[in-house]
Structure formats: structure tokens, C-alpha cells
Design a protein around this motif. Structure first.
Motif, PDB file in Angstrom:
ATOM      1  N   ASP A 187     -22.218   3.931  94.183  1.00 54.10           N
ATOM      2  CA  ASP A 187     -21.726   4.625  95.328  1.00 54.10           C
ATOM      3  C   ASP A 187     -21.529   6.106  94.703  1.00 54.10           C
ATOM      4  N   PHE A 214     -19.598  -1.112  88.070  1.00 55.33           N
ATOM      5  CA  PHE A 214     -19.840  -0.125  89.097  1.00 55.33           C
ATOM      6  C   PHE A 214     -20.341   1.269  88.744  1.00 55.33           C
ATOM      7  N   GLY A 229     -14.978  -1.498  96.869  1.00 55.13           N
ATOM      8  CA  GLY A 229     -15.392  -2.649  96.238  1.00 55.13           C
ATOM      9  C   GLY A 229     -15.395  -3.859  96.879  1.00 55.13           C
ATOM     10  N   ALA A 257     -21.725   5.122  89.641  1.00 56.43           N
ATOM     11  CA  ALA A 257     -21.634   6.482  90.501  1.00 56.43           C
ATOM     12  C   ALA A 257     -22.959   7.112  90.485  1.00 56.43           C
ATOM     13  N   SER A 277     -20.643   0.852  97.508  1.00 54.99           N
ATOM     14  CA  SER A 277     -19.710  -0.093  97.221  1.00 54.99           C
ATOM     15  C   SER A 277     -18.499   0.411  97.727  1.00 54.99           C
ATOM     16  N   LEU A 295     -14.708   4.603  93.463  1.00 54.30           N
ATOM     17  CA  LEU A 295     -15.212   3.596  92.313  1.00 54.30           C
ATOM     18  C   LEU A 295     -14.140   3.212  91.453  1.00 54.30           C
TER      19      LEU A 295
END
Length: 275
Positions: free
Chosen positions: A73, A96, A53, A98, A50, A79
Motif C-alpha cells: 500500500d 507488508f 490489512g 509500503a 492492503s 500499514l
């Protein structure tokens, strides 16, 4: 993902800013790509790699409030930027996370898995696609957009030597760091070797010659971040690049040669997982 090439641009605030600027230049083609791929209202989409974003934000528009986007990501810090941008834009349908998407505890019934400029950094793109497709429900969409620096080498002629040098230097840096410089055209093979149907493919690139074309400044931002590796690998010196005058020299070259400049071409590929 693990077993990846070095990220040539580095990890910095300047690179995050460049990524956002770059996304704007490729935004229209990405939107056309998502539309062709069948991303629609109500879908649940996995966005791989991502970054800041941008693709996730666009996907959130496409799927609407009844749909959702999960962006993944490995870079925890970037992020934070992605989450902040999603909050400021008022999106409540983006999450989102990680980590390495292969090992995260995620659902296996996404309607689509999407990525932009991700596979070029992965040692085995076909294996990555094969693993990612297991996250999809039957009939789900696999859609990836990748750069092709090898094709870019053919877009500069003798009338534009500066543009040609930049293209060669960029190609060499990414090749030395282990990235797949021809990932765009390599998408077809990756999809087929992953056991997916033959993908639908399209090629597009930003191109312009007007004095105010934003692509000139984007080249400056890119090469400012590439410069440490350009010097490390002995490709060129800071004096040869002369970053402070680069945009103006590109503008002048395009004007004198009456030849537009190009940014690296992107190839898109999408296919539907067998039911």
C-alpha cells in the motif's frame, strides 16, 4: 499507484476504523470470491492496496502456514495498523511493504495477485492489471473486487427518498474526485484490455432492513468522512445530512416503506494468466 484519483474518504483514524468495519460487512462475499478464484493452501499471493490489512489477513488463512502473503500500500501509516493486526492475530506468513507496487523490488512468480477497492482509484485500470500480471507465474490468478456506485443508483426507489439522496451524493463525490464510479462492471473491460482472459464475474451487495442491521451505522461512518467533500463541492450541507440522526432516519424509512436498505454493490472478477 501514481496517477490516481483523490481518496474521497481522507486519511484518518476514523477512516481506518471505518475500513475495518466495512470489511466485516463484505467479508463473506470476499471469502466466497477468493474460494471461487482458486486461492488455496501453499500459494504465494500479492495483495494490492492492503490498507488496514483485512484482505491480507483473510488471504493468510486461505494459504495457510505453507503459503505467504505480501501486502502493498502507498499509505505507510495505515500499514502500521495492518502489521499490528497481523501480529495480534498470530500470522507469521504476512509481510507488508509500503510503496507503489509497480516499482517495488518484488518477486515475479506470485501464484495470485489480489485487490479490493483499488482499481477504481487508478487512472488506467487496464494498464495497472497488465503491469500487475507480470508479477505472476504462468497460470497464476488475477482476482479483483470493486464497487459499482453506478449500479447502486438503481437500488433506491421512490419509497426510500433518503436512501436515494445518500446514493446520489456518494456517487457525485466519487465522480468529482476522479474515481471510476462504475469500476465493478468495468472489470470485464479492464481484464480484456490488459490482455487477460475474459474474467468470471459475480455481483453481491449487503442488504438489510432490520432495526439492528449494521449497515445503517456503516452509512453514518461513510458519510461522516465524506462530509467535508460533500460541502466543498456544494452537493449538500451538514444540516441536510444531519449525521447524528442519519442511522435512525434510515431505519425508520426502511420500516415504513417495508423496503430494505443497501450498501454499495461489489463485483468480483477473476481469471487465470495464460501459460
Amino acid at each position: 499507484m501514481n496517477n490516481s484519483a483523490q481518496y474521497a474518504m481522507g486519511r484518518s483514524e476514523a477512516e481506518t476504523k471505518r475500513l475495518i468495519q466495512n470489511a466485516r460487512l463484505y467479508d463473506e462475499m470476499t471469502r466466497r470470491f477468493l474460494l471461487r478464484s482458486g486461492i488455496a493452501k501453499g500459494m504465494r499471493v500479492l495483495d494490492v492496496g492492503s490498507g488496514a490489512g483485512d484482505v491480507a489477513l483473510t488471504l493468510a488463512e486461505f494459504v495457510g502456514p505453507d503459503g505467504s502473503v505480501v501486502g502493498v500500500d502507498v499509505d505507510t501509516k495505515i500499514l502500521e495498523t495492518a502489521r499490528d493486526r497481523a501480529n495480534r492475530a498470530g500470522f507469521e506468513n504476512i509481510q507488508f511493504t509500503a510503496g507503489d507496487v509497480r516499482y517495488l523490488q518484488l518477486s515475479d512468480n506470485f501464484d495470485a495477485v489480489v485487490g479490493r477497492l483499488v482499481l477504481m482509484y487508478i487512472a488506467d485500470p487496464a494498464d495497472a492489471l497488465k503491469q500487475l500480471s507480470t508479477r505472476l507465474r504462468p497460470g497464476g490468478v488475477v482476482a479483483f473486487q470493486e464497487v459499482d456506485l453506478a449500479l447502486h443508483k438503481g437500488l433506491a426507489g421512490p419509497e426510500t427518498p433518503l436512501l436515494g439522496k445518500l446514493i446520489d451524493w456518494e456517487y457525485t463525490v466519487f465522480e468529482r474526485t476522479g474515481a471510476h464510479v462504475d469500476m465493478g462492471t468495468g472489470l470485464y473491460r479492464a481484464f480484456v484490455e490488459a490482455g487477460l482472459p475474459e474474467p468470471t464475474l459475480h455481483l453481491e451487495t449487503p442488504i438489510g432492513g432490520a432495526a439492528g442491521w449494521p449497515g445503517y451505522q456503516q452509512r453514518v461512518a461513510t458519510f461522516r468522512n465524506l462530509l467535508p467533500l460533500i460541502e466543498k463541492y456544494g452537493i449538500a450541507t451538514a444540516e441536510e445530512l444531519d449525521i447524528e440522526t442519519l442511522a435512525e432516519r434510515l431505519r425508520t424509512e426502511a420500516f415504513v416503506a417495508k423496503q430494505p436498505a443497501t450498501l454499495p454493490p461489489h463485483i468480483t472478477a477473476h481469471a487465470v494468466k495464460a501459460v
